[in-house]
Enzyme design. Structure first.
Site, PDB file in Angstrom:
ATOM      1  N   ASP A  60       0.855  -1.188   0.000  1.00 29.06           N
ATOM      2  CA  ASP A  60       0.000   0.000   0.000  1.00 29.06           C
ATOM      3  C   ASP A  60       0.895   1.243   0.000  1.00 29.06           C
ATOM      4  O   ASP A  60       1.790   1.354   0.836  1.00 29.06           O
ATOM      5  CB  ASP A  60      -0.908  -0.018   1.233  1.00 29.06           C
ATOM      6  CG  ASP A  60      -1.763  -1.297   1.259  1.00 29.06           C
ATOM      7  OD1 ASP A  60      -2.335  -1.635   0.214  1.00 29.06           O
ATOM      8  OD2 ASP A  60      -1.835  -1.954   2.315  1.00 29.06           O
ATOM      9  N   THR A  89       1.668 -11.091  -9.518  1.00 28.88           N
ATOM     10  CA  THR A  89       0.741 -11.252  -8.400  1.00 28.88           C
ATOM     11  C   THR A  89      -0.661 -10.841  -8.845  1.00 28.88           C
ATOM     12  O   THR A  89      -0.863 -10.272  -9.924  1.00 28.88           O
ATOM     13  CB  THR A  89       1.139 -10.390  -7.181  1.00 28.88           C
ATOM     14  OG1 THR A  89       0.776  -9.044  -7.434  1.00 28.88           O
ATOM     15  CG2 THR A  89       2.621 -10.491  -6.861  1.00 28.88           C
TER      16      THR A  89
HETATM   17  C1  LIG Z   1      -2.193  -4.267  -2.066  1.00 35.34           C
HETATM   18  S1  LIG Z   1      -2.093  -5.804  -1.268  1.00 35.34           S
HETATM   19  C2  LIG Z   1      -0.846  -6.663  -2.202  1.00 35.34           C
HETATM   20  C3  LIG Z   1      -0.904  -8.158  -2.034  1.00 35.34           C
HETATM   21  C4  LIG Z   1       0.078  -8.979  -2.874  1.00 35.34           C
HETATM   22  N1  LIG Z   1       1.443  -8.670  -2.500  1.00 35.34           N
HETATM   23  C5  LIG Z   1      -0.159  -8.778  -4.340  1.00 35.34           C
HETATM   24  O1  LIG Z   1       0.678  -8.148  -5.003  1.00 35.34           O
HETATM   25  O2  LIG Z   1      -1.181  -9.245  -4.857  1.00 35.34           O
HETATM   26  C6  LIG Z   1      -1.244  -5.416   0.244  1.00 35.34           C
HETATM   27  C7  LIG Z   1      -1.236  -6.587   1.221  1.00 35.34           C
HETATM   28  O3  LIG Z   1      -0.431  -6.217   2.328  1.00 35.34           O
HETATM   29  C8  LIG Z   1      -1.075  -6.596   3.526  1.00 35.34           C
HETATM   30  N2  LIG Z   1      -0.608  -5.654   4.560  1.00 35.34           N
HETATM   31  C9  LIG Z   1      -0.675  -4.294   4.498  1.00 35.34           C
HETATM   32  N3  LIG Z   1      -0.115  -3.749   5.595  1.00 35.34           N
HETATM   33  C10 LIG Z   1       0.319  -4.795   6.362  1.00 35.34           C
HETATM   34  C11 LIG Z   1       0.989  -4.872   7.607  1.00 35.34           C
HETATM   35  N4  LIG Z   1       1.333  -3.778   8.276  1.00 35.34           N
HETATM   36  N5  LIG Z   1       1.299  -6.100   8.083  1.00 35.34           N
HETATM   37  C12 LIG Z   1       0.950  -7.224   7.400  1.00 35.34           C
HETATM   38  N6  LIG Z   1       0.309  -7.204   6.211  1.00 35.34           N
HETATM   39  C13 LIG Z   1       0.004  -6.012   5.694  1.00 35.34           C
HETATM   40  C14 LIG Z   1      -2.563  -6.512   3.233  1.00 35.34           C
HETATM   41  O4  LIG Z   1      -3.331  -7.347   4.089  1.00 35.34           O
HETATM   42  C15 LIG Z   1      -2.605  -6.958   1.771  1.00 35.34           C
HETATM   43  O5  LIG Z   1      -2.817  -8.345   1.635  1.00 35.34           O
END
Ligand SMILES: C[S@@+](CC[C@H](N)C(=O)[O-])C[C@H]1O[C@@H](n2cnc3c(N)ncnc32)[C@H](O)[C@@H]1O
Length: 229
Positions: A126, A209
């Site tokens: 993010d 991904t």
């Molecule tokens: C935009 S998604 C991307 C997922 C994957 N990497 C992809 O490219 O399809 C961001 C992921 O990061 C996880 N995430 C965001 N902040 C996090 C944190 N502080 N600790 C653990 N997971 C986190 C969210 O739950 C989400 O699954």
């Protein structure tokens, strides 16, 4: 319609190599029983460990585990129902060199000991556009200095792949300011970077991904940074 979260959570509890320790322990400052034990207790070997932070469905974790049976991979995400997909594939295919950990990245040092990790991938994190200081953006130089350097081996690599020009620019500026050793920086992975990298890295960059495929379908460019710490 896909499976509900409840069914996924129940199924996750039945899989080998899926770990969902209570977050309260980490919040209270307690080290996980996994810390320093991944080789001995989880993988049963001493092969290098790559960690994917914010792994979502775990495409990089599974994709790399298939390509490199001589290495180990751990996907980390706070949402277990997301990595259920990767854990399910891993279970069905009998992949033994991949594991999944549900926790917040802010507590990553509670789960890995110094030097236990050789590489880190941050995939489509993010961007956190309002986080000017970078204390929430998990790709920031602050996360590298204060957290990732405490678990990664000296000489280990951190890879950042993103669709977001903002995340890319902010992260790159932060790495430059901190004097990090930037090995690759590209704002167009498929337009130019894959034509100038070694075959092994090209092969890795071509793993797509869930989010990446969505952004590519919308015609966005993919960005990539690699540093050696
Ligand atoms: C935009 S998604 C991307 C997922 C994957 N990497 C992809 O490219 O399809 C961001 C992921 O990061 C996880 N995430 C965001 N902040 C996090 C944190 N502080 N600790 C653990 N997971 C986190 C969210 O739950 C989400 O699954």
């Amino acid at each position: 319609m896909g499976k509900g979260k409840l069914v996924k959570w129940q199924e996750l509890a039945t899989f080998d190599r899926v770990f969902e320790p209570p977050l309260e322990e980490a919040v209270a400052g307690k080290d996980s029983a996994l810390r320093g034990r991944w080789h001995a207790e989880v993988f049963g070997d001493d092969r290098p460990i790559t960690v994917e932070l914010g792994c979502g469905k775990g495409e990089y974790t599974i994709g790399q585990a298939r390509r490199f049976p001589d290495r180990n991979f751990v996907g980390v995400d706070i949402k277990g129902h997301r990595f259920w997909r990767g854990a399910k594939i891993s279970n069905e295919e009998g992949i033994t060199n991949a594991a999944f950990l549900r926790t917040r990245i802010e507590f990553i040092e509670r789960y890995f000991a110094p030097g236990e990790v050789e590489e880190i991938w941050l995939t489509f994190s993010d961007p956190q556009p309002k986080d000017e200081k970078g204390t929430k953006r998990i790709t920031s130089e602050i996360f590298v200095e204060q957290r990732y350097k405490n678990i990664i081996k000296p000489g280990g690599r951190i890879h950042v792949k993103s669709d977001s020009p903002l995340l890319y620019e902010l992260t790159k500026e932060g790495y430059e300011r901190s004097g990090f050793d930037i090995r690759y920086a590209s704002d167009d992975v498929y337009g130019e970077l894959i034509h100038r990298v070694p075959d092994a890295l090209r092969d890795l960059l071509e793993i797509r991904t869930f989010y990446e495929q969505m952004w590519l379908d919308e015609g966005r460019k993919i960005h990539y940074l690699q540093i050696v710490v």
